[in-house]
Write a protein that holds these residues in place. Structure first.
Motif, PDB file in Angstrom:
ATOM      1  N   ALA A 150    -145.599  -5.226  14.790  1.00  0.00           N
ATOM      2  CA  ALA A 150    -146.790  -5.306  13.955  1.00  0.00           C
ATOM      3  C   ALA A 150    -147.006  -4.018  13.184  1.00  0.00           C
ATOM      4  O   ALA A 150    -146.778  -2.919  13.710  1.00  0.00           O
ATOM      5  CB  ALA A 150    -148.026  -5.605  14.805  1.00  0.00           C
ATOM      6  N   VAL A 151    -147.453  -4.177  11.947  1.00  0.00           N
ATOM      7  CA  VAL A 151    -147.965  -3.076  11.141  1.00  0.00           C
ATOM      8  C   VAL A 151    -149.444  -3.346  10.922  1.00  0.00           C
ATOM      9  O   VAL A 151    -149.824  -4.436  10.485  1.00  0.00           O
ATOM     10  CB  VAL A 151    -147.215  -2.964   9.802  1.00  0.00           C
ATOM     11  CG1 VAL A 151    -147.969  -2.076   8.828  1.00  0.00           C
ATOM     12  CG2 VAL A 151    -145.809  -2.424  10.022  1.00  0.00           C
ATOM     13  N   ILE A 152    -150.266  -2.363  11.240  1.00  0.00           N
ATOM     14  CA  ILE A 152    -151.718  -2.492  11.174  1.00  0.00           C
ATOM     15  C   ILE A 152    -152.255  -1.386  10.276  1.00  0.00           C
ATOM     16  O   ILE A 152    -151.838  -0.231  10.399  1.00  0.00           O
ATOM     17  CB  ILE A 152    -152.342  -2.380  12.576  1.00  0.00           C
ATOM     18  CG1 ILE A 152    -151.742  -3.433  13.518  1.00  0.00           C
ATOM     19  CG2 ILE A 152    -153.867  -2.500  12.513  1.00  0.00           C
ATOM     20  CD1 ILE A 152    -151.924  -3.110  14.989  1.00  0.00           C
ATOM     21  N   ASP A 153    -153.160  -1.731   9.387  1.00  0.00           N
ATOM     22  CA  ASP A 153    -153.708  -0.773   8.424  1.00  0.00           C
ATOM     23  C   ASP A 153    -155.229  -0.820   8.494  1.00  0.00           C
ATOM     24  O   ASP A 153    -155.854  -1.786   8.056  1.00  0.00           O
ATOM     25  CB  ASP A 153    -153.205  -1.134   7.028  1.00  0.00           C
ATOM     26  CG  ASP A 153    -153.681  -0.175   5.946  1.00  0.00           C
ATOM     27  OD1 ASP A 153    -154.448   0.756   6.265  1.00  0.00           O
ATOM     28  OD2 ASP A 153    -153.298  -0.359   4.784  1.00  0.00           O
ATOM     29  N   GLY A 154    -155.830   0.227   9.053  1.00  0.00           N
ATOM     30  CA  GLY A 154    -157.282   0.319   9.102  1.00  0.00           C
ATOM     31  C   GLY A 154    -157.844   0.680   7.737  1.00  0.00           C
ATOM     32  O   GLY A 154    -157.247   1.452   6.984  1.00  0.00           O
ATOM     33  N   ALA A 155    -159.010   0.138   7.404  1.00  0.00           N
ATOM     34  CA  ALA A 155    -159.598   0.322   6.072  1.00  0.00           C
ATOM     35  C   ALA A 155    -160.322   1.662   5.972  1.00  0.00           C
ATOM     36  O   ALA A 155    -161.215   1.959   6.774  1.00  0.00           O
ATOM     37  CB  ALA A 155    -160.573  -0.804   5.761  1.00  0.00           C
ATOM     38  N   THR A 156    -159.952   2.456   4.966  1.00  0.00           N
ATOM     39  CA  THR A 156    -160.593   3.750   4.732  1.00  0.00           C
ATOM     40  C   THR A 156    -162.076   3.603   4.440  1.00  0.00           C
ATOM     41  O   THR A 156    -162.885   4.476   4.786  1.00  0.00           O
ATOM     42  CB  THR A 156    -159.900   4.470   3.563  1.00  0.00           C
ATOM     43  OG1 THR A 156    -158.515   4.642   3.874  1.00  0.00           O
ATOM     44  CG2 THR A 156    -160.520   5.828   3.288  1.00  0.00           C
ATOM     45  N   SER A 157    -162.450   2.489   3.824  1.00  0.00           N
ATOM     46  CA  SER A 157    -163.855   2.283   3.433  1.00  0.00           C
ATOM     47  C   SER A 157    -164.741   1.858   4.590  1.00  0.00           C
ATOM     48  O   SER A 157    -165.944   1.680   4.420  1.00  0.00           O
ATOM     49  CB  SER A 157    -163.925   1.229   2.324  1.00  0.00           C
ATOM     50  OG  SER A 157    -163.329   0.017   2.754  1.00  0.00           O
ATOM     51  N   SER A 158    -164.163   1.694   5.792  1.00  0.00           N
ATOM     52  CA  SER A 158    -164.944   1.259   6.950  1.00  0.00           C
ATOM     53  C   SER A 158    -166.041   2.252   7.296  1.00  0.00           C
ATOM     54  O   SER A 158    -165.859   3.472   7.185  1.00  0.00           O
ATOM     55  CB  SER A 158    -164.020   1.112   8.172  1.00  0.00           C
ATOM     56  OG  SER A 158    -163.026   0.132   7.972  1.00  0.00           O
ATOM     57  N   GLY A 159    -167.164   1.718   7.756  1.00  0.00           N
ATOM     58  CA  GLY A 159    -168.215   2.579   8.265  1.00  0.00           C
ATOM     59  C   GLY A 159    -167.782   3.249   9.559  1.00  0.00           C
ATOM     60  O   GLY A 159    -166.959   2.713  10.301  1.00  0.00           O
ATOM     61  N   PRO A 160    -168.328   4.425   9.866  1.00  0.00           N
ATOM     62  CA  PRO A 160    -167.906   5.167  11.060  1.00  0.00           C
ATOM     63  C   PRO A 160    -168.528   4.617  12.336  1.00  0.00           C
ATOM     64  O   PRO A 160    -169.553   3.943  12.315  1.00  0.00           O
ATOM     65  CB  PRO A 160    -168.411   6.583  10.771  1.00  0.00           C
ATOM     66  CG  PRO A 160    -169.638   6.362   9.928  1.00  0.00           C
ATOM     67  CD  PRO A 160    -169.327   5.166   9.069  1.00  0.00           C
ATOM     68  N   ILE A 161    -167.878   4.939  13.456  1.00  0.00           N
ATOM     69  CA  ILE A 161    -168.415   4.679  14.785  1.00  0.00           C
ATOM     70  C   ILE A 161    -168.642   6.039  15.428  1.00  0.00           C
ATOM     71  O   ILE A 161    -167.694   6.701  15.850  1.00  0.00           O
ATOM     72  CB  ILE A 161    -167.458   3.836  15.637  1.00  0.00           C
ATOM     73  CG1 ILE A 161    -167.193   2.492  14.986  1.00  0.00           C
ATOM     74  CG2 ILE A 161    -168.023   3.651  17.043  1.00  0.00           C
ATOM     75  CD1 ILE A 161    -168.410   1.599  14.882  1.00  0.00           C
ATOM     76  N   GLY A 162    -169.881   6.472  15.446  1.00  0.00           N
ATOM     77  CA  GLY A 162    -170.147   7.834  15.885  1.00  0.00           C
ATOM     78  C   GLY A 162    -169.487   8.808  14.931  1.00  0.00           C
ATOM     79  O   GLY A 162    -169.693   8.750  13.723  1.00  0.00           O
TER      80      GLY A 162
END
Length: 275
Positions: free
Chosen positions: A37-49
């Protein structure tokens, strides 16, 4: 339907970043006995803490892949990834802010399939399936037009534009609001799918037949295409870096190559041989 699992091996892989430190990398590369798998988290995501939401989402999807049963279906994967993100982020307090989200391409050994949610690239033998979505195309075209116009008028410079972070690009207003269309079960051309802790409609879940495939490539959108080899993919990136570092003429990109960086984005690639 499951098939008799075939042997496979990783021919080559890369998981790199265009950021100033690996700690900020939002891509993940996962290879288990049953999945790649290749997974790409979104830069525009809101932060968690104090953690970037894209990293949190990517890690949750990685965990889901690692915990999947070998004979899992694509819907099993999508729902498991969705549940993992829900556990990771808890109650999301403000739906006007982008939820932590990620996209992924996953090869299932037992199913002989490649699954995709979002804009990762896929290559199955000689067949290419480029990633992308309409709302990004609109934003990138607008970014390119604004930067090219400002350069022609002398309102900015190449050096100045090379230092503008992703979330300060001209498309910022759209990026901050485009999640209004995320997992919207509609034929609206702006609607798109992603793993974000909300139900992913079937229209955004792609399944590519790969039962008899001999070679598969999965890549994040830090690559410009699902190149046949890692060297080819890196050469394609290098040509753009050399000739269009702002990514506004040869390609319509989301951001420039920051000075001294080899990549414009997180950049992940895996090529596997099967059989």
């Amino acid at each position: 339907m499951t098939i008799s699992p075939r042997r496979f091996r990783v021919i080559e892989s890369l998981c790199a970043t265009g950021k100033d430190t690996d700690a900020k990398k939002e891509d993940r590369l996962v290879v288990t006995d049953d999945f790649a798998a290749v997974i790409d988290g979104a830069t525009s995501s809101g932060p968690i803490g104090d953690r970037p939401g894209g990293i949190v989402a990517a890690e949750a999807v990685e965990q889901a892949v690692r915990e999947l049963a070998s004979d899992a279906t694509v819907r099993d994967f999508v729902d498991a990834a969705t549940a993992a993100i829900i556990r990771a982020i808890g109650d999301w307090p403000d739906e006007t802010m982008m939820r932590p989200s990620a996209v992924a391409a996953v090869w299932s050994r037992a199913r002989g399939e490649v699954w995709r949610v979002g804009d990762c690239h896929v290559r199955i033998d000689g067949r290419e399936y480029h990633g992308g979505k309409e709302i990004d195309r609109i934003g990138y075209e607008f970014r390119c037009a604004v930067i090219r116009a400002r350069l022609r008028l002398g309102l900015t410079s190449l050096d100045a534009e090379l230092r503008v972070p992703t979330m300060e690009q001209p498309f910022r207003p759209l990026v901050l609001a485009q999640h209004a269309f995320l997992n919207l079960d509609s034929d609206d051309p702006l609607a798109y799918g992603g793993l974000a802790g909300t139900f992913v409609p079937d229209r955004f879940v792609e399944v590519f037949e790969a039962t008899d495939a001999r070679e598969i490539v999965l890549a994040s959108d830090g690559f410009l295409s699902p190149a046949a080899t890692l060297a080819d993919g890196l050469a394609e990136i290098a040509r753009v870096r050399e000739n269009d570092p702002l990514m506004v003429e040869r390609v319509m990109g989301s951001r420039p190559f920051m000075p001294g960086r080899d990549y414009f984005d997180d950049t992940t690639y895996v090529r596997i041989a099967i059989g």
